[in-house]
Design a protein around this motif. Structure first.
Motif, PDB file in Angstrom:
ATOM      1  N   GLY A  70       0.799  -1.214   0.000  1.00 19.98           N
ATOM      2  CA  GLY A  70       0.000   0.000   0.000  1.00 19.98           C
ATOM      3  C   GLY A  70       0.830   1.260   0.000  1.00 19.98           C
ATOM      4  N   SER A  71       2.156   1.112  -0.080  1.00 17.68           N
ATOM      5  CA  SER A  71       3.030   2.272  -0.098  1.00 17.68           C
ATOM      6  C   SER A  71       3.625   2.429  -1.487  1.00 17.68           C
ATOM      7  CB  SER A  71       4.151   2.112   0.926  1.00 17.68           C
ATOM      8  OG  SER A  71       5.100   3.156   0.780  1.00 17.68           O
ATOM      9  N   ASN A  72       3.645   3.652  -1.981  1.00 20.13           N
ATOM     10  CA  ASN A  72       4.236   3.915  -3.282  1.00 20.13           C
ATOM     11  C   ASN A  72       5.702   4.284  -3.176  1.00 20.13           C
ATOM     12  OD1 ASN A  72       1.825   3.488  -4.726  1.00 20.13           O
ATOM     13  ND2 ASN A  72       1.111   5.546  -4.236  1.00 20.13           N
ATOM     14  N   PHE A  73       6.245   4.181  -1.981  1.00 19.29           N
ATOM     15  CA  PHE A  73       7.643   4.547  -1.789  1.00 19.29           C
ATOM     16  C   PHE A  73       8.253   3.537  -0.852  1.00 19.29           C
ATOM     17  CE2 PHE A  73       6.549   6.135   2.369  1.00 19.29           C
ATOM     18  CZ  PHE A  73       5.264   6.619   2.205  1.00 19.29           C
ATOM     19  N   SER A  74       9.559   3.469  -0.851  1.00 15.39           N
ATOM     20  CA  SER A  74      10.256   2.552   0.035  1.00 15.39           C
ATOM     21  C   SER A  74      10.098   3.002   1.476  1.00 15.39           C
ATOM     22  CB  SER A  74      11.736   2.484  -0.342  1.00 15.39           C
ATOM     23  OG  SER A  74      12.437   1.633   0.533  1.00 15.39           O
TER      24      SER A  74
ATOM     25  N   ILE B  35      15.868  -1.519  11.349  1.00 13.81           N
ATOM     26  CA  ILE B  35      16.786  -1.372  10.225  1.00 13.81           C
ATOM     27  C   ILE B  35      16.244  -0.299   9.308  1.00 13.81           C
ATOM     28  CG2 ILE B  35      15.639  -3.230   8.927  1.00 13.81           C
ATOM     29  CD1 ILE B  35      18.442  -3.938   7.786  1.00 13.81           C
ATOM     30  N   ASN B  36      17.130   0.551   8.782  1.00 20.27           N
ATOM     31  CA  ASN B  36      16.651   1.560   7.848  1.00 20.27           C
ATOM     32  C   ASN B  36      17.032   1.172   6.413  1.00 20.27           C
ATOM     33  OD1 ASN B  36      19.357   2.224   7.599  1.00 20.27           O
ATOM     34  ND2 ASN B  36      19.119   4.354   8.247  1.00 20.27           N
ATOM     35  N   SER B  37      16.680   2.005   5.474  1.00 17.89           N
ATOM     36  CA  SER B  37      16.875   1.665   4.070  1.00 17.89           C
ATOM     37  C   SER B  37      18.354   1.574   3.707  1.00 17.89           C
ATOM     38  CB  SER B  37      16.176   2.682   3.162  1.00 17.89           C
ATOM     39  OG  SER B  37      16.648   3.986   3.439  1.00 17.89           O
TER      40      SER B  37
ATOM     41  N   GLY C 262      13.559  -3.582  -2.272  1.00 18.06           N
ATOM     42  CA  GLY C 262      12.702  -3.683  -3.447  1.00 18.06           C
ATOM     43  C   GLY C 262      11.340  -4.279  -3.129  1.00 18.06           C
ATOM     44  N   LYS C 263      11.309  -5.129  -2.128  1.00 18.30           N
ATOM     45  CA  LYS C 263      10.055  -5.779  -1.744  1.00 18.30           C
ATOM     46  C   LYS C 263       9.415  -5.130  -0.525  1.00 18.30           C
ATOM     47  CE  LYS C 263      11.375 -10.362  -3.474  1.00 18.30           C
ATOM     48  NZ  LYS C 263      11.591 -11.793  -3.104  1.00 18.30           N
ATOM     49  N   ASN C 264      10.053  -4.091   0.024  1.00 14.59           N
ATOM     50  CA  ASN C 264       9.541  -3.487   1.267  1.00 14.59           C
ATOM     51  C   ASN C 264       9.267  -4.553   2.319  1.00 14.59           C
ATOM     52  OD1 ASN C 264       9.686  -0.709   1.045  1.00 14.59           O
ATOM     53  ND2 ASN C 264       7.604  -0.462   0.266  1.00 14.59           N
ATOM     54  N   THR C 265      10.216  -5.439   2.497  1.00 13.64           N
ATOM     55  CA  THR C 265      10.061  -6.563   3.419  1.00 13.64           C
ATOM     56  C   THR C 265      11.274  -6.633   4.333  1.00 13.64           C
ATOM     57  OG1 THR C 265       8.759  -7.778   1.791  1.00 13.64           O
ATOM     58  CG2 THR C 265       9.739  -9.059   3.577  1.00 13.64           C
TER      59      THR C 265
END
Length: 122
Positions: free
Chosen positions: A26-30, A51-53, A74-77
């Motif tokens: 549901g997020s359009n951004f990382s 953990i951050n990006s 890439g998977k926001n996981t």
């Protein structure tokens, strides 16, 4: 609106391992940062790991050296790996999509997962 779905909890004997997963949608951004929390005496929830990006991680003293956290941007996981589990690690673990402050403190957002139960038997 961000949705977080946790999985991977279960029952394990002391000394065992579990790998949890939290997937954001549901997020359009990382997602800037993910945090994992569990209830603690005297607190609503305590931060267990984050953990951050950029891959910068934070751990509670109680789990440092036993838990590691990684993510797939890439998977926001995010994937917390829990090793050498102890009975005192028994809790419902909650994922949060948040951010780091300029001082690298984790800032929780309003977005929480439903929680996943981890039970460690002695």
């Amino acid at each position: 609106q961000v949705q977080l779905v946790e999985s991977g909890g279960g029952l394990v004997q002391a000394g065992g391992s579990l790998r949890l997963t939290c997937a954001a949608s549901g997020s359009n951004f990382s997602i800037d940062a993910f945090g994992w929390f569990r209830p603690a005496p005297g607190k609503q929830r305590e931060l267990v790991a984050a953990i951050n990006s950029g891959g910068n991680t934070k751990y509670a003293d109680s789990v440092r050296g036993r838990f590691t956290i990684s993510r797939d941007n890439g998977k926001n996981t995010v994937y917390p790996q829990m090793n050498s589990l102890k009975p005192e690690d028994t809790a419902v673990y909650y994922c949060n999509a948040g951010s780091y402050s300029s001082g690298s403190a984790y800032i929780a957002s309003k977005y929480w997962g439903q929680g996943t139960q981890v039970t460690v038997s002695s």
